[in-house]
Design a protein around this motif. Structure first.
Motif, PDB file in Angstrom:
ATOM      1  N   GLU A  49       0.820  -1.202   0.000  1.00  0.00           N
ATOM      2  CA  GLU A  49       0.000   0.000   0.000  1.00  0.00           C
ATOM      3  C   GLU A  49       0.861   1.261   0.000  1.00  0.00           C
ATOM      4  O   GLU A  49       0.551   2.244  -0.680  1.00  0.00           O
ATOM      5  CB  GLU A  49      -0.918   0.009   1.224  1.00  0.00           C
ATOM      6  N   LYS A  50       1.957   1.217   0.747  1.00  0.00           N
ATOM      7  CA  LYS A  50       2.875   2.362   0.795  1.00  0.00           C
ATOM      8  C   LYS A  50       3.475   2.620  -0.582  1.00  0.00           C
ATOM      9  O   LYS A  50       3.588   3.767  -1.027  1.00  0.00           O
ATOM     10  CB  LYS A  50       3.978   2.078   1.821  1.00  0.00           C
ATOM     11  N   TRP A  51       3.840   1.550  -1.269  1.00  0.00           N
ATOM     12  CA  TRP A  51       4.427   1.687  -2.611  1.00  0.00           C
ATOM     13  C   TRP A  51       3.388   2.246  -3.593  1.00  0.00           C
ATOM     14  O   TRP A  51       3.703   3.123  -4.395  1.00  0.00           O
ATOM     15  CB  TRP A  51       4.926   0.338  -3.114  1.00  0.00           C
ATOM     16  N   LYS A  52       2.166   1.752  -3.518  1.00  0.00           N
ATOM     17  CA  LYS A  52       1.113   2.236  -4.414  1.00  0.00           C
ATOM     18  C   LYS A  52       0.884   3.734  -4.221  1.00  0.00           C
ATOM     19  O   LYS A  52       0.721   4.484  -5.191  1.00  0.00           O
ATOM     20  CB  LYS A  52      -0.192   1.465  -4.161  1.00  0.00           C
ATOM     21  N   LYS A  53       0.868   4.181  -2.956  1.00  0.00           N
ATOM     22  CA  LYS A  53       0.646   5.597  -2.670  1.00  0.00           C
ATOM     23  C   LYS A  53       1.819   6.438  -3.177  1.00  0.00           C
ATOM     24  O   LYS A  53       1.619   7.518  -3.743  1.00  0.00           O
ATOM     25  CB  LYS A  53       0.450   5.804  -1.174  1.00  0.00           C
ATOM     26  N   ALA A  54       3.041   5.941  -2.958  1.00  0.00           N
ATOM     27  CA  ALA A  54       4.218   6.672  -3.419  1.00  0.00           C
ATOM     28  C   ALA A  54       4.239   6.747  -4.942  1.00  0.00           C
ATOM     29  O   ALA A  54       4.561   7.787  -5.529  1.00  0.00           O
ATOM     30  CB  ALA A  54       5.495   6.000  -2.905  1.00  0.00           C
ATOM     31  N   ARG A  55       3.883   5.659  -5.585  1.00  0.00           N
ATOM     32  CA  ARG A  55       3.861   5.631  -7.044  1.00  0.00           C
ATOM     33  C   ARG A  55       2.785   6.575  -7.589  1.00  0.00           C
ATOM     34  O   ARG A  55       3.019   7.301  -8.571  1.00  0.00           O
ATOM     35  CB  ARG A  55       3.585   4.194  -7.529  1.00  0.00           C
ATOM     36  N   LYS A  56       1.622   6.581  -6.944  1.00  0.00           N
ATOM     37  CA  LYS A  56       0.537   7.459  -7.374  1.00  0.00           C
ATOM     38  C   LYS A  56       0.944   8.923  -7.208  1.00  0.00           C
ATOM     39  O   LYS A  56       0.652   9.773  -8.070  1.00  0.00           O
ATOM     40  CB  LYS A  56      -0.723   7.169  -6.559  1.00  0.00           C
ATOM     41  N   LYS A  57       1.633   9.226  -6.093  1.00  0.00           N
ATOM     42  CA  LYS A  57       2.107  10.593  -5.855  1.00  0.00           C
ATOM     43  C   LYS A  57       3.065  11.013  -6.960  1.00  0.00           C
ATOM     44  O   LYS A  57       2.976  12.133  -7.481  1.00  0.00           O
ATOM     45  CB  LYS A  57       2.800  10.657  -4.499  1.00  0.00           C
ATOM     46  N   TYR A  58       3.974  10.107  -7.314  1.00  0.00           N
ATOM     47  CA  TYR A  58       4.922  10.432  -8.380  1.00  0.00           C
ATOM     48  C   TYR A  58       4.204  10.654  -9.707  1.00  0.00           C
ATOM     49  O   TYR A  58       4.491  11.619 -10.420  1.00  0.00           O
ATOM     50  CB  TYR A  58       5.951   9.310  -8.541  1.00  0.00           C
ATOM     51  N   ASN A  62       4.281  14.014 -11.729  1.00  0.00           N
ATOM     52  CA  ASN A  62       4.883  13.945 -13.057  1.00  0.00           C
ATOM     53  C   ASN A  62       3.899  14.466 -14.112  1.00  0.00           C
ATOM     54  O   ASN A  62       4.301  15.121 -15.086  1.00  0.00           O
ATOM     55  CB  ASN A  62       5.291  12.507 -13.383  1.00  0.00           C
ATOM     56  N   GLY A  63       2.597  14.192 -13.910  1.00  0.00           N
ATOM     57  CA  GLY A  63       1.586  14.721 -14.817  1.00  0.00           C
ATOM     58  C   GLY A  63       1.506  16.234 -14.737  1.00  0.00           C
ATOM     59  O   GLY A  63       1.403  16.921 -15.762  1.00  0.00           O
ATOM     60  N   GLU A  64       1.589  16.759 -13.495  1.00  0.00           N
ATOM     61  CA  GLU A  64       1.594  18.208 -13.315  1.00  0.00           C
ATOM     62  C   GLU A  64       2.837  18.820 -13.958  1.00  0.00           C
ATOM     63  O   GLU A  64       2.778  19.910 -14.539  1.00  0.00           O
ATOM     64  CB  GLU A  64       1.545  18.552 -11.829  1.00  0.00           C
ATOM     65  N   LEU A  65       3.945  18.116 -13.836  1.00  0.00           N
ATOM     66  CA  LEU A  65       5.199  18.579 -14.446  1.00  0.00           C
ATOM     67  C   LEU A  65       5.052  18.694 -15.957  1.00  0.00           C
ATOM     68  O   LEU A  65       5.469  19.686 -16.569  1.00  0.00           O
ATOM     69  CB  LEU A  65       6.332  17.607 -14.102  1.00  0.00           C
ATOM     70  N   THR A  66       4.427  17.705 -16.563  1.00  0.00           N
ATOM     71  CA  THR A  66       4.222  17.726 -18.020  1.00  0.00           C
ATOM     72  C   THR A  66       3.321  18.895 -18.422  1.00  0.00           C
ATOM     73  O   THR A  66       3.624  19.624 -19.377  1.00  0.00           O
ATOM     74  CB  THR A  66       3.586  16.404 -18.477  1.00  0.00           C
ATOM     75  N   ARG A  67       2.217  19.064 -17.673  1.00  0.00           N
ATOM     76  CA  ARG A  67       1.301  20.170 -17.993  1.00  0.00           C
ATOM     77  C   ARG A  67       1.963  21.526 -17.785  1.00  0.00           C
ATOM     78  O   ARG A  67       1.787  22.444 -18.591  1.00  0.00           O
ATOM     79  CB  ARG A  67       0.038  20.052 -17.133  1.00  0.00           C
ATOM     80  N   GLN A  68       2.766  21.650 -16.725  1.00  0.00           N
ATOM     81  CA  GLN A  68       3.434  22.913 -16.462  1.00  0.00           C
ATOM     82  C   GLN A  68       4.497  23.192 -17.525  1.00  0.00           C
ATOM     83  O   GLN A  68       4.710  24.342 -17.924  1.00  0.00           O
ATOM     84  CB  GLN A  68       4.082  22.887 -15.072  1.00  0.00           C
ATOM     85  N   GLY A  69       5.149  22.138 -17.992  1.00  0.00           N
ATOM     86  CA  GLY A  69       6.125  22.301 -19.066  1.00  0.00           C
ATOM     87  C   GLY A  69       5.485  22.825 -20.335  1.00  0.00           C
ATOM     88  O   GLY A  69       6.053  23.680 -21.030  1.00  0.00           O
ATOM     89  N   LEU A 146       9.585  10.024  -6.850  1.00  0.00           N
ATOM     90  CA  LEU A 146      10.115   8.837  -7.527  1.00  0.00           C
ATOM     91  C   LEU A 146      11.114   8.114  -6.628  1.00  0.00           C
ATOM     92  O   LEU A 146      11.123   6.876  -6.555  1.00  0.00           O
ATOM     93  CB  LEU A 146      10.784   9.242  -8.839  1.00  0.00           C
ATOM     94  N   ALA A 147      11.934   8.884  -5.909  1.00  0.00           N
ATOM     95  CA  ALA A 147      12.887   8.275  -4.974  1.00  0.00           C
ATOM     96  C   ALA A 147      12.147   7.536  -3.867  1.00  0.00           C
ATOM     97  O   ALA A 147      12.541   6.434  -3.458  1.00  0.00           O
ATOM     98  CB  ALA A 147      13.799   9.351  -4.379  1.00  0.00           C
ATOM     99  N   GLU A 148      11.036   8.131  -3.378  1.00  0.00           N
ATOM    100  CA  GLU A 148      10.222   7.480  -2.348  1.00  0.00           C
ATOM    101  C   GLU A 148       9.620   6.180  -2.882  1.00  0.00           C
ATOM    102  O   GLU A 148       9.587   5.163  -2.176  1.00  0.00           O
ATOM    103  CB  GLU A 148       9.106   8.413  -1.897  1.00  0.00           C
ATOM    104  N   ALA A 149       9.147   6.228  -4.119  1.00  0.00           N
ATOM    105  CA  ALA A 149       8.566   5.031  -4.737  1.00  0.00           C
ATOM    106  C   ALA A 149       9.618   3.941  -4.888  1.00  0.00           C
ATOM    107  O   ALA A 149       9.348   2.755  -4.648  1.00  0.00           O
ATOM    108  CB  ALA A 149       7.952   5.380  -6.089  1.00  0.00           C
ATOM    109  N   ASP A 150      10.824   4.336  -5.285  1.00  0.00           N
ATOM    110  CA  ASP A 150      11.908   3.355  -5.438  1.00  0.00           C
ATOM    111  C   ASP A 150      12.264   2.736  -4.090  1.00  0.00           C
ATOM    112  O   ASP A 150      12.519   1.526  -3.984  1.00  0.00           O
ATOM    113  CB  ASP A 150      13.144   4.030  -6.041  1.00  0.00           C
ATOM    114  N   GLU A 151      12.269   3.586  -3.043  1.00  0.00           N
ATOM    115  CA  GLU A 151      12.601   3.095  -1.704  1.00  0.00           C
ATOM    116  C   GLU A 151      11.548   2.113  -1.208  1.00  0.00           C
ATOM    117  O   GLU A 151      11.876   1.053  -0.665  1.00  0.00           O
ATOM    118  CB  GLU A 151      12.711   4.277  -0.745  1.00  0.00           C
ATOM    119  N   THR A 152      10.272   2.453  -1.393  1.00  0.00           N
ATOM    120  CA  THR A 152       9.203   1.564  -0.944  1.00  0.00           C
ATOM    121  C   THR A 152       9.126   0.308  -1.806  1.00  0.00           C
ATOM    122  O   THR A 152       8.720  -0.747  -1.334  1.00  0.00           O
ATOM    123  CB  THR A 152       7.833   2.269  -0.966  1.00  0.00           C
TER     124      THR A 152
END
Length: 314
Positions: A49-58, A62-69, A146-152
Motif C-alpha cells: 500500500e505504501k508503494w502504491k501511494k508513493a507511485r501514485k504521488k509520483y 509527473n503529470g503536473e510537471l508535463t502540464r506545467q512544461g 520517484l525516490a520514495e517510490a523506489d525506496e518503498t
C-alpha cells in the motif's frame, strides 16, 4: 522462523523419527508458524500500500510537471512573439512615428498603446517567471516522489521475499501431511441464509460466495484472498470503503469498536496482534480467509484457536 521449522522437523531419539503427526497435531505445531505468517503478510500488504501511494504521488506530480512544461513552452512562445512585435514597433513605427504625428490626440493615443504594450510585456514576463518556478518545484517534487517510490519498492521486495519464504515453509509442511487445500479459484461459493440485514447482508452474501476459494497472501480477488483483502472487498460490496490492511482497518474503526458480547452479523473480528481479521456471520460463526494451504470458510468462533483483540462495526 528457521529455528521453529528446525524444531518441528527434528527427529527425536537418535536416528529413528517420530511417527508422522496427525492433522490436528500438525495444526497445533503450525499454529505459531501461521501466526508469524499473518504478521509477515500484513507487513507485506502495508509495504504494498505504501508503494502504491508513493507511485501514485509520483505519477500525479509527473503529470503536473508535463502540464506545467507545456504552459511554460506556450508562455515562452508568447514572449518571443511579443519581443518581435516590440522590436518592429520600436524601429519602424515607434517613437519616430509618434513624435511626427500632426494631431496631438493621435500622439497621446500612440503613447498609451506603447504603455499598454509595456505593461502586457511585464505581465507576460512575470507569468513566465512564476510558471518556470512552479515547473522547477514540480520537477523537484516528482524526483523526490520517484525516490520514495523506489525506496518503498525495495521495502516491498524485502517483505515479499519474507512472505514467500514463510509460505514455502507452510506449504511444505501441509503437503507432507496431506492437509494442503488447493481450493477452487472459480468456485461459486455458498449462499448466505443468516439473519443479517441491510448492507451487512450484502457483505455476507459476497463473503459466502467466496467460500472454497484459496487463501493467497496479498490476494484481493476474485480468484484468491487474504484475510484483509476479503474483508475490504466484502464491505465494499456493502457500500463501505475500508483500508487495505488489518492494521489500517483496526485504526479506521477506532471509533466504531463494539463489545465481543454485542456482536452483530457483518462486524469485523480482529485477532490478537492484528495479524488476522474475519467477518462475524452470526450464530457464533465467522467467515474468513485463514492462511496458506486453506480456503475461505466459515468456522465457529469457539474453534478459531486464537484470541480476539476486539471487533469493529463498519
Amino acid at each position: 522462523m528457521g529455528l521453529v521449522l528446525a524444531l518441528l522437523m527434528l527427529p527425536v531419539g537418535g536416528a529413528s523419527a517420530d511417527p508422522k503427526p496427525t492433522i490436528p497435531q500438525a495444526k497445533a505445531k503450525l499454529e505459531k508458524l501461521n501466526e508469524q505468517a499473518d504478521l509477515v503478510v500484513e507487513k507485506y500488504n502495508q509495504a504494498s500500500e505504501k508503494w502504491k501511494k508513493a507511485r501514485k504521488k509520483y505519477e500525479t506530480l509527473n503529470g503536473e510537471l508535463t502540464r506545467q512544461g507545456e504552459k511554460v513552452a506556450g508562455l515562452r512562445k508568447e514572449l518571443v512573439t511579443m519581443a518581435v512585435s516590440t522590436y518592429q514597433v520600436g524601429t519602424v513605427s515607434g517613437w519616430e512615428g509618434l513624435v511626427n504625428q500632426a494631431d496631438p490626440g493621435d500622439l497621446l493615443n500612440g503613447m498609451a498603446a506603447v504603455d499598454q504594450l509595456s505593461a502586457s510585456r511585464a505581465q507576460a514576463l512575470n507569468a513566465f517567471d512564476e510558471a518556470t518556478k512552479t515547473l522547477r518545484a514540480n520537477r523537484d517534487g516528482a524526483k523526490k516522489a520517484l525516490a520514495e517510490a523506489d525506496e518503498t519498492r525495495d521495502e516491498l521486495s524485502d517483505e515479499k521475499a519474507k512472505a514467500d519464504k514463510m509460505v514455502k515453509a507452510q506449504t511444505k509442511l501441509l503437503r507432507e501431511l496431506g492437509a494442503y487445500q488447493v481450493g477452487n479459484p472459480n468456485g461459486s461459493g455458498a449462499q448466505y441464509t443468516g439473519s443479517a440485514s441491510g448492507n451487512a447482508r450484502a457483505v455476507l452474501a459476497f463473503a459466502y460466495a467466496q467460500i472454497g476459494k484459496p487463501y493467497q497472501f496479498g490476494g484481493t480477488g476474485p480468484n484468491g484472498w487474504d484475510c484483509s483483502g476479503l474483508v475490504q472487498a466484502a464491505w465494499n460490496s456493502g457500500g463501505v470503503s475500508l483500508p487495505r490492511t488489518t492494521w489500517e482497518q483496526w485504526s479506521w474503526g477506532a471509533s466504531r469498536k463494539v463489545s465481543m458480547s454485542d456482536l452483530q452479523p457483518g462486524d469485523l473480528l480482529f485477532s490478537e496482534g492484528l495479524g488476522h481479521v474475519g467477518i462475524y456471520a452470526g450464530n457464533g460463526q465467522m467467515v474468513h480467509a485463514p492462511q496458506t494451504g486453506d480456503v475461505v470458510k466459515v468456522v465457529p468462533l469457539s474453534s478459531y484457536g486464537r484470541n480476539f483483540v476486539g471487533a469493529v462495526r463498519p
